[in-house]
Design an enzyme around this catalytic site. Structure first.
Site, PDB file in Angstrom:
ATOM      1  N   THR A 186       0.839  -1.190   0.000  1.00  7.43           N
ATOM      2  CA  THR A 186       0.000   0.000   0.000  1.00  7.43           C
ATOM      3  C   THR A 186       0.865   1.226   0.000  1.00  7.43           C
ATOM      4  O   THR A 186       2.074   1.150  -0.114  1.00  7.43           O
ATOM      5  CB  THR A 186      -0.911   0.043   1.223  1.00  7.43           C
ATOM      6  OG1 THR A 186      -1.842   1.115   1.033  1.00  7.43           O
ATOM      7  CG2 THR A 186      -0.124   0.328   2.487  1.00  7.43           C
ATOM      8  N   GLU A 272      -9.648   9.586   0.872  1.00  7.77           N
ATOM      9  CA  GLU A 272      -9.854  11.021   0.656  1.00  7.77           C
ATOM     10  C   GLU A 272     -11.345  11.356   0.511  1.00  7.77           C
ATOM     11  O   GLU A 272     -12.023  10.845  -0.364  1.00  7.77           O
ATOM     12  CB  GLU A 272      -9.069  11.487  -0.574  1.00  7.77           C
ATOM     13  CG  GLU A 272      -7.590  11.610  -0.273  1.00  7.77           C
ATOM     14  CD  GLU A 272      -6.752  12.036  -1.470  1.00  7.77           C
ATOM     15  OE1 GLU A 272      -5.623  12.471  -1.240  1.00  7.77           O
ATOM     16  OE2 GLU A 272      -7.222  11.925  -2.609  1.00  7.77           O
ATOM     17  N   ASN A 398      -8.814  16.682  -4.627  1.00  8.62           N
ATOM     18  CA  ASN A 398      -7.950  16.342  -5.752  1.00  8.62           C
ATOM     19  C   ASN A 398      -8.024  17.297  -6.925  1.00  8.62           C
ATOM     20  O   ASN A 398      -7.238  17.201  -7.860  1.00  8.62           O
ATOM     21  CB  ASN A 398      -8.216  14.910  -6.202  1.00  8.62           C
ATOM     22  CG  ASN A 398      -7.700  13.945  -5.170  1.00  8.62           C
ATOM     23  OD1 ASN A 398      -6.522  13.972  -4.856  1.00  8.62           O
ATOM     24  ND2 ASN A 398      -8.585  13.153  -4.596  1.00  8.62           N
TER      25      ASN A 398
END
Lengths: 403, 403
Positions: A186, A272, A398
């Site tokens: 990860t 996120e 983002n």
């Protein structure tokens, strides 16, 4: 075997520190972490399978060839990837740690996370290293904080278990919130253990573990260039060194899985912009690979993730994802339920919808942790994948990451 | 060869109609479309590769076994997929068209789009069919409107070209906004032509065309269960029937590509919630397959799509996508530029970032159509993929689709 407080400094003989050295503009955000084993340790790591690999991974891979390490250094704010001088900078980071911790430079695991393609200035790291080394302590929290980027919570965990009548511990910290769709490891996971285990068996343990843990989570389907999971084992708990498969190795793997499973849930839940953790369980698949493909396709579907954000029981989108997952599956035998702390509800039997209460479904899907339970009629294999919902905030984070 | 006004009724001998029959609750939204060839026609189609296939696709595939069709019927508001009686309902739709248009039931192409897993009631369709048949005319616009779901604009196009000195036309309509990541065809595309071409060559033409057109667009990475592109050719323009490869077939394919290319741009630009069309051009790839994989990975990356929404020149995310695309590529030879009506800018050369003006980049990325130009050093193959940005509105639309 149980979870205990702490993180990477829970096992004996490990110190850690985290400071703000100046890579990130925001002075309240720590950006440099260090973990040190006070004793020699075996070490192993797994890396991203992205062809674009961060320079620190190349350097770490090289340093771990002999199966030993003493320290892990990691900066946030810059990925040190797609830069002409990336390798040189990563090697300098190792040399600085070697200098201030009095260890060999090739006993350093180095990692970076942040923006791709912007040169990483060594100056703040060089200037920060003396302070970082001076602050090393048995408190692992500052290190857990210093590796965070868009993470909203620090992710640490420790477990204790017995080997040969000795009390052993494994501790870990992780970071990861966006660009999370690991393929091999990860984003960044640093593990420590005071168990004695050979480098070879350590590598085997983590390589097997990640297939069902970190490789089964996804926040946004983007496999990062800098993913890495690394572990150091310094043997301070006094067990007989694990050098082959057997009961002790199985116990170690079980303890390892308690740690990695916990960190996976924390990463997926802190995706996120996420408001919900999604866990998709697949049972009755023909093969393990089919089960994994299906579970992952469901938690990766933007449409399904958006529906979960809206607590909308649009289960047809999960069926759609099963259909394009690439798994070998008899669609006419698919059962699907949603479950959460508020109860569970059946939506699909034998591939066709069944009547259900919208009100009941809304209640179940309004919880923070949602289980999607898929039962196939193809065999005995099962798998779990974890992800999160897709929210306005993901787009906001983002659309404006570098600013 | 040029674009002309109109859609599916631009070619000679085709009529169309679109009405609100009552499948959708909102009475201002048309929900039933019909296209009829006044003359016998050859026909062909390509279908989704999702294992979960809408019942209408199964029925259409069966009806097209003899290579002929006279009509296309399509409802919006319900996908007629994952229902126990789906096939039966789709067959009834064909029978109703046959009855009111005086054609054979197996000469009907049937399609549905909307929610998956809710039974489709035949009643409003049966009650609407007489009206729909009565309204058939040389105006193709109502049909283009009736196939829309979350589409914000109707998508139609026609081109004219010459075969054997005869003026030929191809017309088309399409719908598609979410669950767009076609694999074989796209959401729904209905094409008509008055050229004479055998069913076999018609199938060959569309099968080859979709590889570079509809199979190269993505809105959200979700391959729908109901994707279908179908075409009817009634030969009314009077050319010598195309029965083999050669100059006439090439001309037909070129005209077909003008139509499909236009519809692809329209679908990608009208992606759910989209504010921008993204076109990723890849040049210098080792193979066509590598070029396609890379172009598609970039326009599919949630992180990159979010950055484009924010006009943020975060090109490292495109490099990251290239790296996990599965393509065989030498990352150290990658060049990347952004371009739009406002100019173009270099961001990456030989796999490493180059200095650029953030202000200039912002200006370029604030346009409605963004080109991502990737040059590799691996060979001669190239490909274009199309997608759109990821926005708050996408999440909003899909968090609450069924309500």
């Amino acid at each position: 075997m149980k979870k205990i407080n702490g993180g990477v400094t829970a096992p004996q003989g490990f110190k850690a520190a985290g400071i703000h050295c100046g890579i990130r503009k925001n002075k309240t955000k720590k950006d440099l972490a260090l973990i040190l084993s006070e004793y020699p340790a075996t070490a192993a790591a797994v890396y991203t399978q992205n062809l674009v690999k961060g320079a620190p991974l190349t350097v770490t891979k090289n340093n771990l060839q002999n199966g030993t390490a003493r320290a892990m250094i990691c900066n946030s704010g810059n990925a040190n990837t797609c830069n002409a001088n990336g390798i040189e900078i990563a090697e300098k980071m190792c040399a600085l740690v070697a200098e201030y911790c009095a260890i060999a430079a090739d006993d350093v695991i180095v990692a970076s996370t942040g923006v791709i393609g912007e040169p990483l200035d060594i100056t703040p790291i060089a200037e920060g290293l003396p302070k970082l080394a001076a602050e090393l302590s048995y408190d692992g929290e500052p290190a857990a904080e210093a590796i965070m980027t868009t993470d909203t919570v620090k992710k640490e965990i420790a477990v204790e278990f017995e080997l040969d009548g000795k009390l052993c511990k494994i501790g870990g910290i992780a970071k990861g919130s966006g660009m999370i769709h690991p393929n091999m490891a990860t984003m960044l996971v640093f593990l420590t253990t005071d168990a004695a285990i050979s480098a070879e068996m350590l590598q085997k343990a983590i390589s097997e573990d990640v297939k069902d843990t970190f490789n089964m989570i996804s926040v946004d389907g983007d496999t990062s260039t800098n993913d890495m999971l690394s572990i150091m084992a310094n043997g301070q708990c006094g067990n007989a060194e694990i050098v082959a498969e057997g009961e002790a190795f199985d116990t170690f793997k079980k303890a390892l899985n308690l740690v990695t499973d916990d960190l996976c849930r924390k990463i997926a839940a802190d995706g996120e912009g996420a408001t919900k953790l999604l866990e998709c369980e697949v049972h009755g698949a023909a093969t393990k690979d089919d089960a994994r493909k299906i579970a992952k396709a469901v938690v990766c579907s933007s449409l399904f993730k958006s529906a979960m954000f809206g607590a909308d029981a649009n289960w047809g989108r999960a069926l759609c994802a099963i259909g394009y997952s690439g798994a070998n599956v008899d669609i006419n035998k698919v059962d699907l339920d949603f479950a959460s702390a508020a109860g569970s509800i059946a939506l699909c039997r034998d591939g066709a919808g069944v009547p259900f209460s919208e009100e009941e479904a809304k209640k179940i899907l309004s919880e923070k942790e949602i289980n999607i339970i898929i039962k196939l009629g193809d065999g005995e294999a099962s798998a779990i994948a974890r992800g999160c919902d897709l929210t306005y905030k993901y787009v906001k984070i983002n659309g404006d990451y570098r600013s």
